[in-house]
Design an enzyme around this catalytic site. Sequence first.
Site, PDB file in Angstrom:
ATOM      1  N   GLU A 237       8.591 -13.717  -7.603  1.00 44.27           N
ATOM      2  CA  GLU A 237       9.650 -12.967  -6.910  1.00 44.27           C
ATOM      3  C   GLU A 237      10.350 -13.843  -5.873  1.00 44.27           C
ATOM      4  O   GLU A 237      11.582 -13.822  -5.748  1.00 44.27           O
ATOM      5  CB  GLU A 237       9.043 -11.733  -6.228  1.00 44.27           C
ATOM      6  CG  GLU A 237       8.560 -10.647  -7.165  1.00 44.27           C
ATOM      7  CD  GLU A 237       9.682  -9.741  -7.629  1.00 44.27           C
ATOM      8  OE1 GLU A 237      10.860 -10.055  -7.379  1.00 44.27           O
ATOM      9  OE2 GLU A 237       9.377  -8.704  -8.251  1.00 44.27           O
TER      10      GLU A 237
ATOM     11  N   LYS B 180       7.301  -7.777  -1.237  1.00 45.99           N
ATOM     12  CA  LYS B 180       7.026  -6.550  -0.505  1.00 45.99           C
ATOM     13  C   LYS B 180       6.081  -5.699  -1.347  1.00 45.99           C
ATOM     14  O   LYS B 180       6.418  -5.267  -2.447  1.00 45.99           O
ATOM     15  CB  LYS B 180       8.314  -5.781  -0.223  1.00 45.99           C
ATOM     16  CG  LYS B 180       8.107  -4.498   0.575  1.00 45.99           C
ATOM     17  CD  LYS B 180       9.427  -3.795   0.838  1.00 45.99           C
ATOM     18  CE  LYS B 180       9.240  -2.507   1.619  1.00 45.99           C
ATOM     19  NZ  LYS B 180      10.527  -1.817   1.871  1.00 45.99           N
TER      20      LYS B 180
ATOM     21  N   TYR C 178       6.071  -5.391  16.243  1.00 44.60           N
ATOM     22  CA  TYR C 178       6.350  -4.431  17.308  1.00 44.60           C
ATOM     23  C   TYR C 178       5.727  -4.868  18.631  1.00 44.60           C
ATOM     24  O   TYR C 178       6.019  -4.288  19.667  1.00 44.60           O
ATOM     25  CB  TYR C 178       5.827  -3.051  16.898  1.00 44.60           C
ATOM     26  CG  TYR C 178       6.416  -2.577  15.586  1.00 44.60           C
ATOM     27  CD1 TYR C 178       7.687  -2.004  15.529  1.00 44.60           C
ATOM     28  CD2 TYR C 178       5.724  -2.748  14.386  1.00 44.60           C
ATOM     29  CE1 TYR C 178       8.241  -1.600  14.331  1.00 44.60           C
ATOM     30  CE2 TYR C 178       6.272  -2.350  13.176  1.00 44.60           C
ATOM     31  CZ  TYR C 178       7.526  -1.781  13.155  1.00 44.60           C
ATOM     32  OH  TYR C 178       8.086  -1.395  11.952  1.00 44.60           O
TER      33      TYR C 178
ATOM     34  N   SER D 158       3.848  -1.501  10.598  1.00 46.67           N
ATOM     35  CA  SER D 158       3.475  -0.413  11.498  1.00 46.67           C
ATOM     36  C   SER D 158       1.988  -0.073  11.426  1.00 46.67           C
ATOM     37  O   SER D 158       1.371   0.260  12.445  1.00 46.67           O
ATOM     38  CB  SER D 158       4.309   0.827  11.168  1.00 46.67           C
ATOM     39  OG  SER D 158       4.112   1.225   9.806  1.00 46.67           O
TER      40      SER D 158
ATOM     41  N   ARG E 119       7.086   5.251   8.067  1.00 45.13           N
ATOM     42  CA  ARG E 119       7.742   6.360   7.377  1.00 45.13           C
ATOM     43  C   ARG E 119       7.804   7.596   8.254  1.00 45.13           C
ATOM     44  O   ARG E 119       8.722   8.409   8.144  1.00 45.13           O
ATOM     45  CB  ARG E 119       7.043   6.624   6.045  1.00 45.13           C
ATOM     46  CG  ARG E 119       7.318   5.487   5.058  1.00 45.13           C
ATOM     47  CD  ARG E 119       6.574   5.599   3.765  1.00 45.13           C
ATOM     48  NE  ARG E 119       6.889   4.448   2.911  1.00 45.13           N
ATOM     49  CZ  ARG E 119       6.209   4.126   1.815  1.00 45.13           C
ATOM     50  NH1 ARG E 119       5.187   4.862   1.424  1.00 45.13           N
ATOM     51  NH2 ARG E 119       6.549   3.064   1.098  1.00 45.13           N
TER      52      ARG E 119
ATOM     53  N   LYS F  10       5.543  -9.024   3.074  1.00 49.01           N
ATOM     54  CA  LYS F  10       5.281  -7.796   3.814  1.00 49.01           C
ATOM     55  C   LYS F  10       4.267  -6.954   3.036  1.00 49.01           C
ATOM     56  O   LYS F  10       4.455  -6.743   1.838  1.00 49.01           O
ATOM     57  CB  LYS F  10       6.597  -7.012   3.997  1.00 49.01           C
ATOM     58  CG  LYS F  10       6.442  -5.698   4.756  1.00 49.01           C
ATOM     59  CD  LYS F  10       7.764  -4.939   4.804  1.00 49.01           C
ATOM     60  CE  LYS F  10       7.602  -3.623   5.581  1.00 49.01           C
ATOM     61  NZ  LYS F  10       8.829  -2.809   5.584  1.00 49.01           N
TER      62      LYS F  10
ATOM     63  N   LYS G  32       6.528   4.398  -4.765  1.00 51.22           N
ATOM     64  CA  LYS G  32       7.392   3.223  -4.868  1.00 51.22           C
ATOM     65  C   LYS G  32       6.756   2.102  -5.690  1.00 51.22           C
ATOM     66  O   LYS G  32       7.179   0.947  -5.604  1.00 51.22           O
ATOM     67  CB  LYS G  32       7.750   2.728  -3.463  1.00 51.22           C
ATOM     68  CG  LYS G  32       8.481   3.776  -2.629  1.00 51.22           C
ATOM     69  CD  LYS G  32       9.029   3.213  -1.327  1.00 51.22           C
ATOM     70  CE  LYS G  32       9.817   4.266  -0.563  1.00 51.22           C
ATOM     71  NZ  LYS G  32      10.511   3.717   0.632  1.00 51.22           N
TER      72      LYS G  32
END
Length: 341
Positions: free
Chosen positions: A250, A212, A330, A291, A222, A265, A234
């Site tokens: 990872e 991610k 979506y 998004s 968000r 992602k 982050k």
Amino acid sequence: MLPVGSCENGTMPELRYDLPVRPRRNRRNAAIRGLMRETELSPAHLILPLFVTGGEDVRIPIGAMPGCFRLSVDHTVALARQAWELGVRALALFPALPDSVKDPRATESLNPNGLLQRTVRALKDALPDLVVITDVAMDPYSSDGHDGYLEDGQIINDVSLEILASMAVSQAQAGADYVAPSDMMDGRVGVLREALDEEGFTNTGILAYSAKYASSFYGPFREALDSAPRSGDKKTYQMDPANRREALREVLLDVAEGADIVMVKPAMPYLDVVAEVSAHVDVPVAAYQVSGEFAMIKAASQNGWLSEEAAVDESLIAIRRAGADMILTYFAMDYARRYRG
């Protein structure tokens, strides 16, 4: 490979080349192209992310995501039924909570009657075979807006693990089929697997957000959840967009710790990472068309700069072609409607 032809009365000759290999033979019409198609995409490969909120009969439009809403539990169940009928059999849930229930340790995430838990139970009661995926991260519940526990300006990894493990167990108790740690804390898959197994949830799967990235493409999400960090960013836990080898590290750690599915992602800007991961793991690979990707296609189509349907179909097939076994998008229901004709 010389041309053969003649020139009469000054007209162009009809040229014919001795070409033994002509790839266009396999593209001559739709039926042939269908036979040759290397990558298939159906609604069964898609996961629909949904934003849930409190109250009844609530549908709050999300400004940066046209056609998407914060939905109360009743509307979430109704939409899940529609998705099921269209062949979309999996949902990923994200709760939008008021600040009044948020605190530094995300304690609302453990409430057995909390919004997410109620939504999971309602969905499983209505559609027992629906695949329900729940997000494991502190940011929807945290007054700090971070995915892990914040102390003196630092994200404390191991304290976060304890909170996330309890959160995953609570979601499993509500009936989640897969818990999806999106926090990017070190070691969280192993800790979640141990906690789930100790509580008897050996059949609850883990869909790990393994690669991610700290991406600019999360902005509309968000807004949808009001989950932006209240301070800092982050980047100490989400990945640097410049790195690919790190993603594989990872992912392999998560597989070793017990991940049932691994995820990259965002999707489209990281198709090279999706392909790299798919080539190196023996578990299913998910990719999240986030998004920002959704919003870009929507905005461009609304301005007449491209065809929304064509762009959606092309982008999703590209993610599949890169190696994703499943895609969070979506556009899932829009694609499913066209697929069914």
